[in-house]
Write a protein that holds these residues in place. Sequence first.
Motif, mmCIF file in Angstrom:
data_model
loop_
_atom_site.group_PDB
_atom_site.id
_atom_site.type_symbol
_atom_site.label_atom_id
_atom_site.label_comp_id
_atom_site.label_asym_id
_atom_site.label_seq_id
_atom_site.Cartn_x
_atom_site.Cartn_y
_atom_site.Cartn_z
ATOM 1 N N GLU A 57 22.551 48.937 46.333
ATOM 2 C CA GLU A 57 23.838 49.955 45.842
ATOM 3 C C GLU A 57 24.385 49.628 44.557
ATOM 4 O OE1 GLU A 57 27.228 50.016 47.975
ATOM 5 O OE2 GLU A 57 27.600 52.073 47.500
ATOM 6 N N ILE B 163 39.432 49.358 35.872
ATOM 7 C CA ILE B 163 38.875 48.139 36.491
ATOM 8 C C ILE B 163 37.435 48.456 37.543
ATOM 9 C CG2 ILE B 163 39.508 46.702 38.481
ATOM 10 C CD1 ILE B 163 42.409 47.075 37.528
ATOM 11 N N LEU B 164 37.414 49.555 37.795
ATOM 12 C CA LEU B 164 36.183 50.198 38.469
ATOM 13 C C LEU B 164 35.038 49.859 37.579
ATOM 14 C CD1 LEU B 164 37.526 52.861 40.686
ATOM 15 C CD2 LEU B 164 36.825 50.463 41.422
ATOM 16 N N VAL C 137 29.482 48.762 55.930
ATOM 17 C CA VAL C 137 29.687 49.965 56.039
ATOM 18 C C VAL C 137 28.887 50.515 57.404
ATOM 19 C CG1 VAL C 137 29.501 52.150 54.809
ATOM 20 C CG2 VAL C 137 30.025 50.231 53.584
ATOM 21 N N LYS D 272 51.121 33.606 39.914
ATOM 22 C CA LYS D 272 51.073 34.453 41.184
ATOM 23 C C LYS D 272 51.969 34.059 42.106
ATOM 24 C CE LYS D 272 49.478 37.688 44.077
ATOM 25 N NZ LYS D 272 49.946 38.984 43.910
ATOM 26 N N ARG E 17 40.482 36.084 43.190
ATOM 27 C CA ARG E 17 40.785 37.398 43.211
ATOM 28 C C ARG E 17 41.551 38.006 42.309
ATOM 29 N NH1 ARG E 17 41.414 39.478 48.711
ATOM 30 N NH2 ARG E 17 39.950 38.302 50.277
ATOM 31 N N GLY F 2 40.536 41.318 39.912
ATOM 32 C CA GLY F 2 41.443 42.479 39.884
ATOM 33 C C GLY F 2 41.935 42.994 41.282
ATOM 34 N N ASN F 3 41.305 42.112 42.358
ATOM 35 C CA ASN F 3 41.940 42.644 43.823
ATOM 36 C C ASN F 3 43.440 42.175 43.759
ATOM 37 O OD1 ASN F 3 41.336 40.848 46.697
ATOM 38 N ND2 ASN F 3 41.577 43.229 46.458
ATOM 39 N N TYR F 4 43.954 40.954 43.287
ATOM 40 C CA TYR F 4 45.342 40.740 43.428
ATOM 41 C C TYR F 4 46.038 41.076 41.950
ATOM 42 C CZ TYR F 4 44.694 37.929 47.718
ATOM 43 O OH TYR F 4 44.759 37.620 48.940
ATOM 44 N N ARG F 5 47.181 41.562 42.078
ATOM 45 C CA ARG F 5 47.764 41.686 40.964
ATOM 46 C C ARG F 5 48.655 40.354 40.597
ATOM 47 N NH1 ARG F 5 50.059 47.623 42.162
ATOM 48 N NH2 ARG F 5 49.712 46.878 44.172
ATOM 49 N N PHE G 273 53.674 35.664 46.069
ATOM 50 C CA PHE G 273 53.643 36.799 47.004
ATOM 51 C C PHE G 273 55.130 36.910 47.673
ATOM 52 C CE2 PHE G 273 49.277 35.146 47.088
ATOM 53 C CZ PHE G 273 48.534 36.181 47.262
ATOM 54 N N ARG H 210 34.282 46.592 37.159
ATOM 55 C CA ARG H 210 33.288 45.839 38.301
ATOM 56 C C ARG H 210 32.017 46.366 38.313
ATOM 57 N NH1 ARG H 210 37.737 46.541 43.040
ATOM 58 N NH2 ARG H 210 39.231 45.048 42.482
ATOM 59 N N PRO I 295 43.204 51.786 37.207
ATOM 60 C CA PRO I 295 42.281 51.586 38.367
ATOM 61 C C PRO I 295 40.820 52.000 37.682
ATOM 62 C CG PRO I 295 44.233 52.431 39.185
ATOM 63 C CD PRO I 295 44.436 52.452 37.665
ATOM 64 N N ARG I 296 40.870 53.227 36.833
ATOM 65 C CA ARG I 296 39.531 53.623 36.558
ATOM 66 C C ARG I 296 38.748 52.476 35.699
ATOM 67 N NH1 ARG I 296 39.192 57.772 32.515
ATOM 68 N NH2 ARG I 296 37.005 58.872 32.584
ATOM 69 N N ARG J 140 31.615 43.152 53.779
ATOM 70 C CA ARG J 140 32.272 44.145 54.313
ATOM 71 C C ARG J 140 31.302 45.280 54.687
ATOM 72 N NH1 ARG J 140 37.673 45.750 54.921
ATOM 73 N NH2 ARG J 140 38.309 43.629 53.428
#
Lengths: 237, 258
Positions: A121, A92-93, A110, A17, A60, A64-67, A19, A96, A89-90, A108
């Motif tokens: 949730e 990965i979701l 809401v 990885k 991360r 799957g938060n970082y590539r 950046f 998760r 993405p579908r 985080r």
Amino acid sequence: MTDPTFPTMIDLAGVSKAFTLHAQGGVRLPVLDRVDFAVRAGECVALVGPSGAGKSTLMRLVYGNYRCTTGSIGIRHDDEVIDLAAASPRTILAIRRRTLGYVSQFLRVVPRVPTLEVVAEPLRMLGVDKAEAVDRARILLARLRVPERMWSLPPATFSGGEQQRVNVARGFAADYPILLLDEPTASLDAANRDTVVALINEARERGAAIVGIFHDAAVREAVATRTFDIEGVRAAA
Amino acid sequence: MNDTPLLQVEGLSKRFGRIAACDDIGFDLHDGEVLGIVGESGSGKTTLLRCLSALIAPDRGTVRYRMRDGSRRDVFALSEPERRLLMRTDWGFVHQNPRDGLRAHVSAGANVAERLMAVGARHYGEIRERATDWLARVEVDTARIDDAPRTFSGGMQQRVQIARNLVTHPRLVFMDEPTGGLDVSVQARLLDLLRGLTADLGLSAVIVTHDLAVARLLSHRLMVMRGGQVVEAGLTDQVLDDPQHPYTQLLVNSVLQP
């Protein structure tokens, strides 16, 4: 060589990885270099190494938060190994939702969602009915000593320690096969730290594969079955 | 879960004179997915939304939609009555300015009921009951069902517009800056409402916003647009936490953290 009782849940191969910061003239910051890292069900692996070495980055990547720049990130999901680095993405979701839990350092929030719903949730998203999900949330919040009068309030105004406990409760609400824990006991008092240690050990005993960052040495010794030193895979800057 | 995309967009382009507002855009949207489109003013995101929702015709490209009977149709090849029926029943469109999506001089209840009547509801008592129910779901005081939206606050008007769109149980909702122009506290309430509704109803949605916090909260996936092109697309938290394209990095780094 797969042991059917304790299958490999996480399997990183050749993961690097870096950046690239375009605002700084495209300067490239390498963080991890060719990481091979596997975790089986029933293991709790503590990532160790100095601050800034890339422990959170590795976590991360697994979420799957970082590539990743190179390599593959195999995740066992519904008895199938999926490479997160190439998944949609579908997918990965879906992973998760059912397989991969992550307790980050900060909640985080809401706006307006009450604490009890925040914790319930993940179970609701798995299709568990509301009463059962809320029961489980109550049990966890009580174990983590979040006062009952706060359960109906959104956690936005809670103290750091209270938010962290809500965050931990949320992370442990569903019995994920894989759990990623980024400093789950930071800013907790001794009694709550012990509760989190117990939750981690219970999760591991039911067969979860766990990867964590635990700066507190006592916590690390109480939960980790082995350590992984990030220093060995740190990219030469 | 249906594996055929609900909406499939290929090679969509739209020019205004010499300006390419949308340049070769393609993506799939599945059931229950919320796609956010971000970018600054003039990036083409609203034009894209208007093409997707058949409000304007693109110069090139196709938009295929999976109808309720499972057949897949090019929305620009539909007859005018077919397209109008689709827009009134299976699709919703939430405009940034509620005045564009509501009739200001008829009551809130009638605004909601109108869409129901468009799909054939005729029983007055039933229509009123469903309109009341939807106004309550979007947290509008049902005592005000007979008042005109022009007497409502901006946030309330926006919620009436959402009720009007959702009353026919659409499967796909397009939203153009749904929280734009509202106070922060009103925005929070609306966001929470939208988040709950999309999850509970399993709605698919395409949401245009310039607000990255709104995009993070509401969308599963993100497309970043600039100059009519998609410069980056992916999982929302990936795009925002590990942006790859110089423009996305600039966008993410330009946001003030409260």
